[in-house]
Motif scaffolding. Structure first.
Motif, short mmCIF file in Angstrom:
data_model
loop_
_atom_site.label_atom_id
_atom_site.label_comp_id
_atom_site.label_asym_id
_atom_site.label_seq_id
_atom_site.Cartn_x
_atom_site.Cartn_y
_atom_site.Cartn_z
N THR A 186 -10.21 -2.23 5.49
CA THR A 186 -9.01 -2.29 5.78
C THR A 186 -9.40 -3.12 7.76
O THR A 186 -10.05 -2.75 7.83
CB THR A 186 -8.45 -1.40 5.94
OG1 THR A 186 -8.71 -0.45 7.27
CG2 THR A 186 -7.50 -0.96 4.57
N THR A 232 0.71 -1.44 0.28
CA THR A 232 0.12 0.61 0.11
C THR A 232 1.06 1.22 -0.07
O THR A 232 0.52 2.56 -1.05
CB THR A 232 -0.90 0.05 1.01
OG1 THR A 232 -1.20 -1.42 1.24
CG2 THR A 232 -2.14 0.79 1.65
N CYS A 242 -10.52 5.38 -0.92
CA CYS A 242 -9.85 4.85 -0.15
C CYS A 242 -10.56 4.75 1.06
O CYS A 242 -10.14 3.88 1.95
CB CYS A 242 -8.63 5.72 0.24
SG CYS A 242 -7.38 4.53 0.50
N THR A 249 -1.73 3.33 -2.27
CA THR A 249 -3.33 3.73 -2.65
C THR A 249 -4.47 5.17 -0.79
O THR A 249 -5.19 5.01 -1.07
CB THR A 249 -3.45 2.48 -2.05
OG1 THR A 249 -2.57 1.75 -2.78
CG2 THR A 249 -5.44 2.53 -2.94
N GLU A 250 -3.28 4.71 -0.61
CA GLU A 250 -3.60 4.91 0.86
C GLU A 250 -3.37 7.20 0.33
O GLU A 250 -2.69 7.92 1.92
CB GLU A 250 -2.95 4.97 2.00
CG GLU A 250 -3.23 3.48 2.35
CD GLU A 250 -5.25 3.71 3.25
OE1 GLU A 250 -4.90 4.89 4.23
OE2 GLU A 250 -5.52 2.88 2.93
N ASP A 268 -3.35 -2.97 -5.91
CA ASP A 268 -2.81 -2.55 -4.43
C ASP A 268 -3.32 -4.62 -3.58
O ASP A 268 -4.84 -4.29 -3.16
CB ASP A 268 -3.42 -1.68 -3.79
CG ASP A 268 -2.50 -1.46 -2.21
OD1 ASP A 268 -1.93 -3.12 -1.64
OD2 ASP A 268 -2.94 -1.09 -0.95
N SER A 305 -4.62 -3.90 4.52
CA SER A 305 -5.80 -3.85 3.21
C SER A 305 -5.84 -5.48 3.73
O SER A 305 -5.11 -6.27 3.26
CB SER A 305 -5.03 -4.13 2.20
OG SER A 305 -4.06 -3.04 2.22
N ARG A 325 -13.00 1.49 1.16
CA ARG A 325 -11.55 0.56 1.38
C ARG A 325 -11.62 -0.47 2.95
O ARG A 325 -11.50 0.49 3.23
CB ARG A 325 -10.09 0.48 0.97
CG ARG A 325 -9.59 -0.97 0.62
CD ARG A 325 -8.80 -0.80 -0.18
NE ARG A 325 -7.42 -2.13 0.16
CZ ARG A 325 -6.26 -2.40 -0.34
NH1 ARG A 325 -5.96 -0.99 -0.28
NH2 ARG A 325 -6.04 -3.49 -0.66
#
Ligand SMILES: Nc1ncnc2c1ncn2[C@@H]1O[C@H](COP(=O)(O)OP(=O)(O)OP(=O)(O)O)[C@@H](O)[C@H]1O
Length: 852
Positions: free
Chosen positions: A253, A142, A248, A147-148, A300, A263, A251
């Motif tokens: 997590t 990540t 994000c 991605t974050e 990712d 993730s 997503r």
């Protein structure tokens, strides 16, 4: 080398400042005047043509080592040589070569420049591109992909691949717009953001979309498309960043022992670049629209993980299993594609959503880069080795990237269009002239221009905020509402299904209990019947015994009719006086009685034997049934153990294999979803059967317990039968003796004449004797009938009491009291009844210690 033009920062907090800086440095002419044509970036037809002829090319693989969390190293370690691009295992027995190898000191920008940038250039040309970040959990996927991205510009150096690609895409679009303002390509950028979570595809930009409706399909060109997910057009870097941030936020997590923000899904950010160019044909009065659409997937992946190390349990465990299964399938695809055999090979793309989605990227129309992330820690050595094996196989995959041109021909009135174009050109020229003349007016004009451009930026930013923030907010709230509704639905579903299941289970159990109850009731009825038969037969035996006893006694004593009785046979032969006719008739009577009694005894003995046989058989049957149940229970226990073992092995294999992804594991350790379901079904069935058997065994045990009581009865009965048989034998012997004696006497005796008084008298006496015998029988029967009634009643009580586990209850105490009263009140008289009560008490009272 690609020429780069960086757009203002994503957050735009100081975008105006940067805009002014750009303007100060390059001055307005740099922006407004036509720029030289950058050779490497423009998608010229020559480029397209040569690119079309390209041969297959392999997936590029680079390895990145993340910085270590601790300074101490113990145990095996990898040796990394970034110059040779090789990595060796701890004993140097294995060497892996890659396209690039980065050690832990290499920063985000260097990684990007070394291996991502060229891919972006090809993307601009019209090629599809994919970057896959692969590695164990916490290895930096990540971080590398970015991605974050939180939209903060402060740490520019730490920006990951995705924000950097976005930057470069919009730089390119902006540059080309400026460069080719007159007649070249028009660009459109769209973004999509998906996640694959627990084998479901979710649209992170439209989280309200039902994941079940999102399906992966092939289009008519054989390319992979995701139906019912929506790409969103982005007109600037900020737009794209906002979309990245937005997705994000949705997503999945979670925290694990190995990564505080791990993730739990595979995330795919896709940039779609659509460029189109019009070409007019004056002769046919048509316009041909050439459209080239390229897709850039930035993937990712969720990290491979060993459940033991991450400490995943419950939902996390399920996620882990799904993650590992997805990665395992990806491994199978990579292995399939990297193998030497080309023809007729089966690539299991359809096994999982992830592999299906990546069908174009692996072995298809795409230029692909895998960034394999590893950790330098000795603790992670095995996982890092697995990652290297996985990555080195990916290097053998050959893709066939091509640019796909889509031509649309439209009829238009070129005449009027030409006029509009001419007018516009005129306007542009006039504006440029105006600007130049303003430039001659010196600093004031410069300032004004700067202010104007600043204002343009400010207004663009305000416009963006105005249009996008509510949109973003709306999407987020919509998503949240959707998520809340889904969670509520899920809860309702879960509760309902749990409730339904419980109700169904209770119903099944109720049904089962009813069947068992019925069985027990039947068995109890049988047992009661047996007990009753026992009771009846016991009574009969007792009665018979009494009869026999009396008969034998009378025979032995000679009784009231002793004179009428012949003397004891052996002695009688020596008696000089022969028996009188009265004696003889008495003898005949007694002989008939003997015959009758012997006959009755024989019948009763055989009946008793039958009863014993039946009871013994039913006891044996019950024991056999119980034994069979026990055996089945044992078998089921073993089966359940095997199933559980298989299930845990599968799970463990699935977890290990997807981590290990070694050659063999690709082949052998595949856990099919169907297998797992099948296994669970078998397990559930076996457990249900086991439960039902346990109940049945319990019932059988109870029955066997009850039958133990019957066994005691059988023993008593057998004793009685033995005694009866002895008596019968004795009776038969006596009867024979009597008969012999009678025959001897008869031979010596003168025969009386028919109708003689002697005979009449004898007959009368015989009749009297017979009647007397009948009377006596009646008397006996009356007494026996009473006894029978009492025994019957007692047996009934006994059965009830035994069912109450032999407890001495009120009724028993009353019975004891009655019996004691009767004993005291009738001492010396009515002894039969008192004796009977004693028998009853013996049966009702628990046996003294040590007596069975
Ligand atoms: N090259 C690096 N430089 C600095 N920090 C890094 C680097 N790589 C990873 N990290 C840090 O390590 C931690 C874990 O990294 P990251 O979340 O990217 O791992 P991951 O592989 O995506 O894990 P998961 O699969 O569990 O999501 C983060 O705090 C990240 O900032």
């Amino acid at each position: 080398m690609v020429q780069k033009f960086h757009m203002p920062s994503p957050s735009s907090s100081n975008s105006r400042q940067i805009a002014s800086m750009i303007l100060e440095d390059s001055v307005l002419d740099d922006i407004m005047a036509p720029l030289p044509n950058p050779t490497s970036m423009a998608a010229s037809p020559a480029n397209l043509a040569s690119d079309k002829k390209r041969e297959d090319e392999t997936v590029q693989v680079c390895v990145r080592t993340r910085p270590s969390d601790s300074d101490t190293f113990s145990g095996p370690r990898l040796t990394i040589d970034p110059f040779q691009s090789v990595i060796q295992n701890s004993d140097s027995s294995q060497t892996y070569r890659f396209d690039q190898v980065f050690n832990e000191d290499v920063g985000q920008e260097a990684v990007y420049e070394s291996c991502v940038s060229s891919l972006v250039e090809n993307f601009f040309l019209g090629y599809n591109a994919t970057i896959l970040a692969y590695g164990q959990t916490g290895s930096g996927k990540t971080f590398t992909m970015g991605t974050e991205f939180d939209g903060e510009e402060g740490e520019r150096a730490s920006l990951g691949v995705i924000p950097r690609v976005i930057n470069e895409v919009f730089d390119f679009v902006s540059l080309n717009k400026t460069m080719n303002s007159e007649n070249d390509w028009a660009y459109k950028v769209k973004c999509g953001f998906l996640e694959i979570y627990n084998e479901e595809i979710r649209d992170l930009l439209h989280p309200e979309t039902d994941p079940k409706k999102i399906q992966i399909r092939e289009n008519e060109m054989g390319g992979i498309i995701v139906q019912n997910s929506k790409d969103v057009e982005a007109s600037s870097t900020n737009d794209a960043f906002a979309l990245l941030r937005l997705g994000c936020g949705f997503r999945t997590t979670g925290q694990t022992r190995m990564n505080s923000k791990s993730s739990r899904s595979h995330a795919i950010f896709t940039i779609v670049l659509e460029k189109s160019k019009m070409k007019e044909d004056v002769l046919s009065n048509t316009v041909a629209k050439n459209v080239v659409c390229s897709k850039f997937h930035l993937v990712d992946l969720a990290g491979s993980e060993r459940v033991k190390r991450t400490g995943a349990v419950g939902g996390r465990m399920k996620e882990s299993v799904n993650i590992n299964q997805g990665l395992m399938s990806l491994g199978k695809v990579i292995r399939g594609l990297s193998g030497k055999q080309k023809r007729g090979r089966h690539i299991p793309y359809r096994e999982r959503k992830l592999t299906r989605f990546l069908q174009d990227s692996l072995g298809g129309n795409s230029r692909t880069l895998m960034i394999a992330c590893i950790s330098p820690s000795s603790d992670d050595y095995q996982e890092s080795m697995n990652t290297l094996q996985y990555a080195s196989q990916a290097r053998n995959i050959r893709n066939k990237p091509v640019i796909i041109h889509n031509k649309v021909i439209e009829s238009v009135d070129l005449g009027s269009q030409k006029e509009v174009e001419r007018a516009l050109r005129e306007e542009v020229r006039a504006l440029k002239e105006q600007l130049r003349s303003g430039g001659r007016n010196g600093k004031a004009a410069d300032l004004m221009t700067k202010q104007l451009v600043n204002l343009q930026y400010a207004s663009a930013e305000a416009k963006y905020l105005l249009t996008n923030l509510p949109k973003e907010h709306e999407i987020k709230s919509e998503g949240l509402r959707g998520a809340i509704a889904s969670i509520a639905d899920l809860l309702v579903d879960e509760n309902t299904s749990a409730e339904d299941q419980s109700v169904a289970m209770l119903k099944r159990k109720d049904g089962h209990i009813n069947v068992l109850r019925e069985k027990v009731a039947n068995l109890e009825r049988d047992l009661q019947r047996d007990e009753e038969i026992f009771a009846a037969k016991s009574k009969e035996i007792r009665t018979l015994q009494k009869h026999l006893h009396k008969a034998v006694k009378k025979i032995k004593e000679g009784g009231g009719a002793a004179a009428a009785m012949p003397p004891t046979p052996p002695a009688s032969r020596n008696v000089s006086t022969p028996p009188s006719s009265k004696q003889l008739s008495e003898f005949h009577l007694k002989q008939r009685q003997f015959d009758r009694e012997i006959q009755e005894l024989t019948i009763n003995i055989s009946v008793k034997k039958d009863v014993i046989k039946t009871i013994t058989k039913s006891k044996e049957d019950a024991q056999m049934l119980m034994q069979r149940h026990e055996e089945r229970k044992r078998e089921l226990g073993v089966r359940i153990e095997q199933l559980l073992e298989k299930q845990s092995k599968n799970l463990e294999n699935s977890v290990l294999s997807s981590s290990a992804l070694s050659d063999d594991s690709f082949n052998n350790n595949g856990l099919e979803g169907d297998d797992d379901d099948e296994l669970e079904r078998s397990l559930e069935m076996a457990e249900n059967e086991l439960r039902s058997l346990s109940h049945q065994i319990k019932d059988q045990q109870r029955i066997v317990q009850l039958q133990k009581a019957s066994a005691r009865r059988i023993a008593e009965l057998e004793d009685e039968i033995k005694r009866m048989e002895e008596l019968k034998e004795k009776c038969e012997k006596d009867a024979e003796e009597w008969e012999r004696a009678f025959e001897e006497e008869r031979r010596d005796e003168p025969q009386p004449q028919s109708g003689s008084p002697g005979m009449e008298k004898g007959e009368e006496e015989r009749k009297r004797g017979w009647e007397g015998g009948v009377e006596e029988d009646k008397e006996n029967r009356g007494e026996v009938g009473e006894e029978m009634k009492a025994i019957k009643e007692l047996k009934r009580l006994l059965i009830i009491e035994k069912r109450k586990n032999g407890e001495l209850t009120e009724s028993n105490l009353r019975l004891i009291k009655e019996a004691t009263d009767a004993k005291q009140g009738r001492r010396g008289g009515g002894g039969g009844k008192v004796r009977l009560r004693r028998t009853q008490l013996k049966e009702v009272l628990p046996p003294p210690p040590g007596v069975m």
